[in-house]
Scaffold this active site. Sequence first.
Site, short mmCIF file in Angstrom:
data_model
loop_
_atom_site.label_atom_id
_atom_site.label_comp_id
_atom_site.label_asym_id
_atom_site.label_seq_id
_atom_site.Cartn_x
_atom_site.Cartn_y
_atom_site.Cartn_z
NE ARG A 34 -28.64 -21.17 11.07
CZ ARG A 34 -29.68 -20.36 11.26
NH1 ARG A 34 -29.49 -19.08 11.48
NH2 ARG A 34 -30.91 -20.84 11.23
NE ARG A 86 -35.86 -15.91 14.42
CZ ARG A 86 -35.70 -14.63 14.75
NH1 ARG A 86 -36.58 -14.03 15.48
NH2 ARG A 86 -34.65 -13.95 14.33
CB THR A 87 -32.10 -21.95 14.34
OG1 THR A 87 -32.96 -21.43 13.32
CG2 THR A 87 -31.84 -23.42 14.07
CG HIS A 102 -33.45 -23.47 8.16
ND1 HIS A 102 -33.28 -24.23 9.29
CD2 HIS A 102 -33.53 -22.18 8.58
CE1 HIS A 102 -33.23 -23.43 10.35
NE2 HIS A 102 -33.38 -22.19 9.94
CE LYS A 129 -4.98 -22.59 16.72
NZ LYS A 129 -6.16 -22.66 17.59
C1 NCD Z 1 -34.00 -18.07 8.66
C2 NCD Z 1 -32.64 -18.62 8.28
O1 NCD Z 1 -31.70 -18.56 9.05
O2 NCD Z 1 -32.57 -19.12 7.17
N1 NCD Z 1 -34.09 -17.76 10.02
C3 NCD Z 1 -34.40 -18.73 10.91
O3 NCD Z 1 -33.72 -19.70 11.06
N2 NCD Z 1 -35.55 -18.57 11.58
C4 NCD Z 1 -34.45 -16.97 7.78
C5 NCD Z 1 -33.60 -15.75 7.66
O4 NCD Z 1 -32.54 -15.65 8.25
O5 NCD Z 1 -34.04 -14.88 6.93
#
Ligand code: NCD
Length: 309
Positions: free
Chosen positions: A103, A51-52, A131, A82
């Site tokens: 991320r 999703r993100t 997040h 590396k």
């Molecule tokens: C969440 C995350 O990555 O923290 N997912 C997301 O970004 N929608 C929640 C999860 O992974 O459980």
Amino acid sequence: MKHFIDTKDLTKEQIDDLLRLSEVVATNPREFESKLKGRVIATIFFEPSTRTRLSFESAIARLGASNISVENANESSSAGKKGESIEDTIKMLCGYADAIVMRHPDNDSARRAVAVSSVPFVNGGSGSFAHPSQSLLDAYTIWKHRGSLDNVKIAVCGDLKFGRTANSLIKLLSKYNNTQVWCLSNKGMEFTDEVFDFMKQNNIPYTMCKGFADIPADVDVIYQTRFQKERAGEISTKDFVDLTITNKVMERFGPKTIVLHPLPRVDEIATEFDSDPRAMYFQQAANGIPTRMAILVSLLCNDKVKSEK
Ligand code: NCD
């Protein structure tokens, strides 16, 4: 707003501006088609994401910008191969892109990145710490449903220890009046002291629950989360009690109680509940597009945000 790192850093005014801009974007998407034309935005993900990453990349495309992307950066980037540091990776990306979305599994990754980033940086999830773009889309979903983020009664459920979404959302809601929190998790999966201290310092009343019956029937939001197996390591789940949301569990809650989940879901919400009008998690995921477009516009067209409204 120079970077987007943590909901704790945002002011109420910045959040309100982002929510209003998200709404403008959602209702007039065509007006934003060329907003970031000619810009290049990097998305680099050191942890799995559907999703993100995809919603940021969709947001980038819908704003007319180009995207350079590394998924599975742990394996496919120099960092993985590396042992390149976060600092070197970011400094290098600053030469390639006008903004960076990253991320990373380390809690301090976003702070380390912004310390060296000369371009706007967006935290796409840092360890179990934060997040913020998820929280913005969560808040947008709640705001759309209730018309306000004041007086929100929210029950946060599941893995509150390793998950980053519930604590990030509470930190966002702390900017508004009279947030009340109910916490429901298995033993050992409670919020960390950092989050409890935050709630105490910010006068957010919270109640520890043993089951769904301890959550008031008129709660506005039940925010369910997944057990973060990848972060929890060897923790045994055999004594965990079942905290699955089912049609039966939801019988005691009113028609205005919405169920949110950042997704992915494993089995903590029974699929039978998906057709209930209170099941808002897929709409919530879709709200990732206008909210992430709003974040990028705010970071890259700072002076124009106000005239957009
Ligand atoms: C969440 C995350 O990555 O923290 N997912 C997301 O970004 N929608 C929640 C999860 O992974 O459980």
